[in-house]
Design a protein around this motif. Structure first.
Motif, PDB file in Angstrom:
ATOM      1  N   SER A  94      -6.617 -48.045 -69.224  1.00  0.00           N
ATOM      2  CA  SER A  94      -5.357 -48.240 -69.943  1.00  0.00           C
ATOM      3  C   SER A  94      -4.579 -46.945 -70.139  1.00  0.00           C
ATOM      4  O   SER A  94      -3.359 -46.955 -70.247  1.00  0.00           O
ATOM      5  CB  SER A  94      -5.631 -48.874 -71.311  1.00  0.00           C
ATOM      6  N   ALA A  95      -5.272 -45.802 -70.193  1.00  0.00           N
ATOM      7  CA  ALA A  95      -4.576 -44.528 -70.404  1.00  0.00           C
ATOM      8  C   ALA A  95      -5.485 -43.375 -70.013  1.00  0.00           C
ATOM      9  O   ALA A  95      -6.711 -43.495 -70.026  1.00  0.00           O
ATOM     10  CB  ALA A  95      -4.137 -44.393 -71.867  1.00  0.00           C
ATOM     11  N   VAL A  96      -4.844 -42.255 -69.675  1.00  0.00           N
ATOM     12  CA  VAL A  96      -5.573 -41.034 -69.326  1.00  0.00           C
ATOM     13  C   VAL A  96      -4.932 -39.866 -70.080  1.00  0.00           C
ATOM     14  O   VAL A  96      -3.706 -39.718 -70.072  1.00  0.00           O
ATOM     15  CB  VAL A  96      -5.530 -40.750 -67.813  1.00  0.00           C
ATOM     16  N   GLY A 123      -9.187 -30.000 -52.193  1.00  0.00           N
ATOM     17  CA  GLY A 123      -8.215 -31.045 -52.502  1.00  0.00           C
ATOM     18  C   GLY A 123      -7.964 -31.244 -53.976  1.00  0.00           C
ATOM     19  O   GLY A 123      -8.249 -30.375 -54.804  1.00  0.00           O
ATOM     20  N   GLY A 124      -7.415 -32.426 -54.296  1.00  0.00           N
ATOM     21  CA  GLY A 124      -7.005 -32.723 -55.649  1.00  0.00           C
ATOM     22  C   GLY A 124      -5.802 -31.884 -56.059  1.00  0.00           C
ATOM     23  O   GLY A 124      -5.199 -31.170 -55.251  1.00  0.00           O
ATOM     24  N   PHE A 125      -5.461 -31.923 -57.335  1.00  0.00           N
ATOM     25  CA  PHE A 125      -4.340 -31.130 -57.818  1.00  0.00           C
ATOM     26  C   PHE A 125      -4.664 -29.641 -57.799  1.00  0.00           C
ATOM     27  O   PHE A 125      -3.779 -28.793 -57.805  1.00  0.00           O
ATOM     28  CB  PHE A 125      -3.945 -31.569 -59.234  1.00  0.00           C
ATOM     29  N   TYR A 126      -5.944 -29.335 -57.744  1.00  0.00           N
ATOM     30  CA  TYR A 126      -6.398 -27.947 -57.673  1.00  0.00           C
ATOM     31  C   TYR A 126      -5.815 -27.235 -56.455  1.00  0.00           C
ATOM     32  O   TYR A 126      -5.574 -26.035 -56.490  1.00  0.00           O
ATOM     33  CB  TYR A 126      -7.923 -27.943 -57.592  1.00  0.00           C
ATOM     34  N   ALA A 127      -5.608 -27.977 -55.375  1.00  0.00           N
ATOM     35  CA  ALA A 127      -5.073 -27.392 -54.142  1.00  0.00           C
ATOM     36  C   ALA A 127      -3.551 -27.410 -54.094  1.00  0.00           C
ATOM     37  O   ALA A 127      -2.956 -27.059 -53.079  1.00  0.00           O
ATOM     38  CB  ALA A 127      -5.624 -28.139 -52.929  1.00  0.00           C
ATOM     39  N   LEU A 128      -2.914 -27.814 -55.209  1.00  0.00           N
ATOM     40  CA  LEU A 128      -1.453 -27.918 -55.265  1.00  0.00           C
ATOM     41  C   LEU A 128      -0.844 -27.084 -56.381  1.00  0.00           C
ATOM     42  O   LEU A 128       0.334 -26.720 -56.319  1.00  0.00           O
ATOM     43  CB  LEU A 128      -1.042 -29.381 -55.484  1.00  0.00           C
ATOM     44  N   PRO A 158      -1.711 -39.148 -61.391  1.00  0.00           N
ATOM     45  CA  PRO A 158      -0.243 -39.117 -61.442  1.00  0.00           C
ATOM     46  C   PRO A 158       0.285 -38.370 -62.657  1.00  0.00           C
ATOM     47  O   PRO A 158       1.364 -37.783 -62.612  1.00  0.00           O
ATOM     48  CB  PRO A 158       0.139 -40.600 -61.495  1.00  0.00           C
ATOM     49  N   GLN A 159      -0.484 -38.374 -63.762  1.00  0.00           N
ATOM     50  CA  GLN A 159      -0.042 -37.702 -64.978  1.00  0.00           C
ATOM     51  C   GLN A 159       0.077 -36.186 -64.798  1.00  0.00           C
ATOM     52  O   GLN A 159       0.796 -35.508 -65.535  1.00  0.00           O
ATOM     53  CB  GLN A 159      -1.024 -37.993 -66.121  1.00  0.00           C
ATOM     54  N   LEU A 190       0.720 -43.476 -53.787  1.00  0.00           N
ATOM     55  CA  LEU A 190       1.319 -42.524 -54.722  1.00  0.00           C
ATOM     56  C   LEU A 190       2.061 -41.417 -53.984  1.00  0.00           C
ATOM     57  O   LEU A 190       3.201 -41.081 -54.325  1.00  0.00           O
ATOM     58  CB  LEU A 190       0.218 -41.914 -55.599  1.00  0.00           C
ATOM     59  N   ILE A 191       1.432 -40.848 -52.969  1.00  0.00           N
ATOM     60  CA  ILE A 191       1.995 -39.673 -52.310  1.00  0.00           C
ATOM     61  C   ILE A 191       3.092 -40.038 -51.327  1.00  0.00           C
ATOM     62  O   ILE A 191       4.158 -39.411 -51.299  1.00  0.00           O
ATOM     63  CB  ILE A 191       0.880 -38.882 -51.602  1.00  0.00           C
ATOM     64  N   PHE A 192       2.848 -41.060 -50.511  1.00  0.00           N
ATOM     65  CA  PHE A 192       3.766 -41.366 -49.417  1.00  0.00           C
ATOM     66  C   PHE A 192       4.594 -42.625 -49.642  1.00  0.00           C
ATOM     67  O   PHE A 192       5.497 -42.922 -48.847  1.00  0.00           O
ATOM     68  CB  PHE A 192       2.998 -41.508 -48.107  1.00  0.00           C
ATOM     69  N   GLY A 193       4.282 -43.379 -50.702  1.00  0.00           N
ATOM     70  CA  GLY A 193       5.000 -44.629 -50.940  1.00  0.00           C
ATOM     71  C   GLY A 193       4.763 -45.652 -49.849  1.00  0.00           C
ATOM     72  O   GLY A 193       5.605 -46.523 -49.620  1.00  0.00           O
TER      73      GLY A 193
END
Length: 287
Positions: A94-96, A123-128, A158-159, A190-193
């Motif tokens: 339900s939430a993060v 990968g993950g957000f760590y690589a961004l 996504p958060q 999420l990334i490419f739609g």
């Protein structure tokens, strides 16, 4: 001797059900895949960072106890190791909520030596993250020049970055570095739609990286895309009941690449037997 280098965030996940904490575990597919691979007695090095706080002790202790070499994990004193809270109810997640406090100077690690034939998982957000992107880019460039096999996991919460356009250049650069991409169907949407993994591969990934291992959670299927070739296997339904099964898929792919002595050149046009071996171990890996 060839080895596996895992580059990702060290954090702790806490699971809440109906407002009460019910479980906690080291967070992230890369940390858990590293532990699973080390449990197979494969040589695994974790390249990451964690605070000297209690949470950092828990995560690094988990890795060390699993047999992972943590000599390339920087323990910073100024800050807090990330904690992610997952709130669930009868309908699911339900939430993060996420808490973190990184120092301004980050990723001050002793880089592991990279040799030809090594496998590098990142990968993950760590690589961004803009905070550490320059240093990770330098490492990935070095790994590519050393002819290591680079495996990219593009998914993230996504958060952490609601505007995908801000980080799309970094995602595309990571795809260009990668020899294999492992993505969930939710990551691709999420990334490419993209409505389908097939569309995501042919419209967005194939130009940069020829090998995509896609995990279709809803249809219980794992597929290997390479050019015009697609090979698929079903995920046993009992696998989905374990919270760590996604890390098991990653560990299965990496262990297969390790056993097959895969090279960047082979993964550009992988034959059927390699695709089948990778999928078989990804689907069968037990956590």
């Amino acid at each position: 001797m060839k080895k596996i280098i895992c580059i990702g965030e060290c954090g702790l996940d806490i699971i809440f059900r109906d407002g009460k904490p019910v479980d906690s575990m080291p967070g992230g597919r890369i940390v858990n895949a590293a532990a699973l691979l080390a449990g197979m007695k494969l040589p695994v090095i974790m390249a990451s960072e964690a605070s000297t706080d209690n949470v950092g002790d828990i995560v690094t202790g988990f890795l060390k106890d699993s047999g992972v070499d943590i000599s390339s994990v920087d323990r910073y004193p100024d800050g807090r190791t990330p904690i992610t809270l997952y709130f669930t109810d009868n309908s699911g997640l339900s939430a993060v909520t996420r808490y973190e406090q990184y120092p301004d100077e980050c990723f001050d690690i002793v880089w592991p030596r990279v040799n030809e034939g090594d496998i590098v998982l990142f990968g993950g957000f760590y690589a961004l993250d803009r905070r550490m992107r320059p240093r990770i880019t330098q490492l990935l460039q070095h790994c590519s020049e050393r002819k290591a096999v680079l495996v990219y996991l593009p998914g993230f919460l996504p958060q952490m970055e609601p505007r995908i356009t801000r980080i799309m250049p970094a995602i595309l650069e990571n795809l260009e570095f990668a020899n294999v991409v492992i993505a969930r169907d939710a990551d691709l949407r999420l990334i490419f739609g993209a409505d389908t993994e097939n569309a995501a591969y042919h419209n967005h990934i194939d130009f940069y990286c020829r090998s995509l291992v896609s995990v279709d959670i809803n249809n219980h299927r794992i597929s290997y895309y390479s050019g015009k070739e697609v090979t698929s296997v079903d995920i046993p339904s009992d696998r989905l009941q374990n919270l760590s099964w996604r890390a098991g898929v990653v560990a299965g792919v990496i262990s297969a690449l390790y056993e097959l002595n895969a090279t960047p050149e082979i993964l550009d046009t992988p034959p059927h037997d390699i695709r089948s071996k990778v999928l078989a171990q990804a689907a069968a890996f037990r956590v």
